[in-house]
Motif scaffolding. Structure first.
Motif, PDB file in Angstrom:
ATOM      1  N   ARG A 214      10.546  -9.908  13.137  1.00 17.31           N
ATOM      2  CA  ARG A 214       9.481 -10.649  13.792  1.00 17.31           C
ATOM      3  C   ARG A 214       9.813 -12.133  13.902  1.00 17.31           C
ATOM      4  O   ARG A 214       9.314 -12.832  14.762  1.00 17.31           O
ATOM      5  CB  ARG A 214       8.167 -10.467  13.024  1.00 17.31           C
ATOM      6  N   THR A 366      10.622  -4.751  18.121  1.00 22.35           N
ATOM      7  CA  THR A 366       9.403  -5.499  17.848  1.00 22.35           C
ATOM      8  C   THR A 366       8.219  -4.920  18.617  1.00 22.35           C
ATOM      9  O   THR A 366       7.110  -4.785  18.092  1.00 22.35           O
ATOM     10  CB  THR A 366       9.591  -6.984  18.228  1.00 22.35           C
ATOM     11  N   ASP A 370       4.968  -3.527  16.982  1.00 21.02           N
ATOM     12  CA  ASP A 370       3.649  -4.041  17.358  1.00 21.02           C
ATOM     13  C   ASP A 370       2.707  -2.904  17.721  1.00 21.02           C
ATOM     14  O   ASP A 370       1.526  -2.913  17.354  1.00 21.02           O
ATOM     15  CB  ASP A 370       3.780  -5.004  18.542  1.00 21.02           C
ATOM     16  N   LYS A 374      -0.618  -1.948  15.774  1.00 14.41           N
ATOM     17  CA  LYS A 374      -1.878  -1.953  16.530  1.00 14.41           C
ATOM     18  C   LYS A 374      -2.619  -0.635  16.349  1.00 14.41           C
ATOM     19  O   LYS A 374      -3.842  -0.616  16.138  1.00 14.41           O
ATOM     20  CB  LYS A 374      -1.606  -2.198  18.019  1.00 14.41           C
TER      21      LYS A 374
END
Length: 547
Positions: A214, A366, A370, A374
């Motif tokens: 990240r 990434t 993500d 989420k």
């Protein structure tokens, strides 16, 4: 609801009969136990919507039409049943079983909902479920779990029957209460599934999140500078490699030309040597010596061979030099190729940066991470919201429960006092029974009958005092095993006190030899031993009532 009159018509056999009832106690009696008392009582409740389990084999109820005349809330009405179809006084169309059930519960203002079996979903209660609280059947009610075997109610959750019906009838729970419990049950199932999904995702985290990239940074200026240097070096190497390729090509062309020339000289030398051999000094046939001209020719051939040999050696030296030159050029080019490949692999970021390839790969990883986080975050937020909603519903249910606790405590106390009072009159009844706790009764013989009798009479007395719905009570015989005279007297004394002496409408079946135990006034309906329950004389008069 008060049952005023009951009509039975058998169209196939042209038989019929009618029975009139008192709004208070009604005793159906006969001189023996096989003439139809139970069939009459079963048929009344069957017509009201009960799915009776055990009709007598000789009672062909499926070919009969039944009609109940009743009054309810100062209004008269009637219900006709034939098999699973109904006709009612205020509806033109015939009704199916489910349609009738909705009509009946609306008539009684009993819009209660009960959980369906193996589900948290609520369903409008069936008429039979309500009727089962008011009917004690001779064959099925005196075994197993009290109130649970009277009717076929397999589509409801067994843990709720008959407790939930009693709670509603006794105003211990409202539909609002039940609907909140249903919603809480659905939310708990949904919450459990969400938590299982979250736990599964967390367990698979290592397969999705390989490294944490990240904080990966792409230094664009650094990349441009490195790329510029990289391209300059590659361009220089390409120029050198191209030069070597050109030199190697020229040398290869030169080498090929020399080799061709060498092959031609060797061919000429062979031919010259052959001619020289043919020009011998002495003739092979006549043994004469060559002429001067021939000798001169032979000398020229010999000299030519000499010159050819010198040229061949010279060309062989040139070929050798060309091959060495090509090998040298190839070695140098090979070194440049290795340097070029090595340089291609050495394009890297400084220690705090990533290579272009790694950076591009990290972007994909990434995005995947993500998406993972989420999904997990959305599930956890949804779980938290559902958990908050469950807590809110728990608070609302608790508030409703508190409002109903006073009434529950009152009825609970009334149950305990009534049960203990009745149990004290019979020797085989323990007092370890709790209000609305319905368990399998494991006793046998007369002790089993005594326990069931006390349980049924206790709940009947509670329904008479606290029930929100008015229905007639039916007790189809209390005798399954012979009692001694003392116990028999005590049991009928309890029936008199609770069942027959009330101001509610009741139906009781007995043999006439038990009348000595019955006191007080009651409407007595005799089923004579020498007659059947139905007769031909009444058919023509009654058939029009069910047309």
């Amino acid at each position: 609801m008060i049952i005023k009159r009951f009509v039975i018509v058998d169209l196939n056999n042209k038989l019929a009969n009618e029975f009139n009832f008192s709004p208070n106690s009604n005793v159906i009696f006969s001189r023996n136990g096989t003439v139809g008392k139970s069939s009459l009582l079963k048929s009344i409740y069957y017509c009201l919507g009960m799915n009776i389990k055990n009709f007598t084999k000789t009672w062909n109820y499926n070919q009969m039409i039944f009609k109940v005349y009743f009054s309810h809330n100062n209004q008269d009405g009637w219900i006709i049943r034939h098999k699973n179809f109904y006709k009612v006084y205020d509806t033109d169309a015939h009704l199916s079983e489910s349609e009738y059930s909705r009509w009946f519960t609306k008539l009684l203002d009993m819009q209660i909902k009960i959980r369906i079996k193996d589900s948290e979903n609520l369903s409008q209660v069936h008429a039979a479920a309500i009727l089962s609280l008011f009917y004690v059947d001779q064959d099925s009610s005196w075994k197993g779990v009290p109130f649970r075997n009277t009717a076929n109610l397999n589509w409801y959750n067994s843990n709720d029957m008959p407790q939930s019906i009693f709670e509603y009838v006794l105003k211990l729970k409202s539909n609002e209460h039940l609907e909140k419990e249903e919603k809480r049950g659905r939310l708990k199932n949904e919450l459990s599934q969400l938590k299982n999904t979250c736990n599964s995702l967390k367990a698979l985290k290592d397969q999705f999140i390989l490294t944490d990239k990240r904080n990966l940074i792409l230094d664009e200026d650094g990349f441009k500078e490195d790329l510029k240097k990289y391209l300059l070096i590659l361009e220089s190497l390409n120029d050198k490699i191209s030069t070597y390729n050109e030199q190697i090509y020229k040398k290869q062309v030169e080498l090929d030309s020399l080799k061709l020339e060498l092959r031609e000289l060797n061919d000429i030398l062979k031919c010259n040597n052959k001619l020289y051999k043919n020009n011998s000094i002495k003739c092979s046939k006549c043994n004469s010596f060559l002429t001067e001209q021939q000798s001169e020719e032979r000398m020229k051939l010999d000299y030519s061979s000499f010159l050819l040999s010198l040229n061949i050696k010279e060309i062989e030296l040139k070929i050798n030099e060309a091959e060495q030159s090509i090998r040298s050029l190839l070695d140098k080019k090979l070194g440049l190729d290795k340097e070029y490949n090595k340089l291609s692999k050495q394009l890297q970021m400084k220690s705090s940066k990533s290579s272009i390839n790694e950076f591009i790969q990290s972007l994909g990883e990434t995005k995947s991470q993500d998406k993972y986080y989420k999904i997990l975050s959305d599930l956890e937020i949804k779980s938290s919201n559902i958990d908050d909603e469950i807590k809110k519903i728990d608070t609302e249910i608790k508030k409703l429960t508190i409002e109903q606790n006073n009434r529950r405590s009152e009825i609970d106390s009334y149950f305990t006092d009534t049960f203990n009072e009745l149990a004290s009159n019979l020797p085989s009844v323990d007092r370890d029974f709790k209000f609305l706790k319905f368990n399998h009764i494991k006793s046998s013989g007369s002790a089993l009958n005594q326990i069931f009798l006390v349980i049924y009479l206790t709940y009947i007395k509670i329904l008479m005092k606290y029930s929100s719905v008015e229905l007639p009570f039916v007790m189809d015989s209390i005798i399954k095993d012979e009692f001694n005279n003392d116990v028999l007297s005590r049991t009928y004394s309890l029936v008199n006190k609770i069942f027959l002496s009330s101001k509610k409408q009741t139906f009781f079946a007995a043999l006439d030899d038990k009348f000595k135990y019955l006191t007080g006034e009651c409407n007595k309906i005799e089923i004579k031993s020498d007659q059947k329950l139905l007769n031909k004389e009444s058919f023509d008069r009654l058939k029009n009532e069910i047309s």
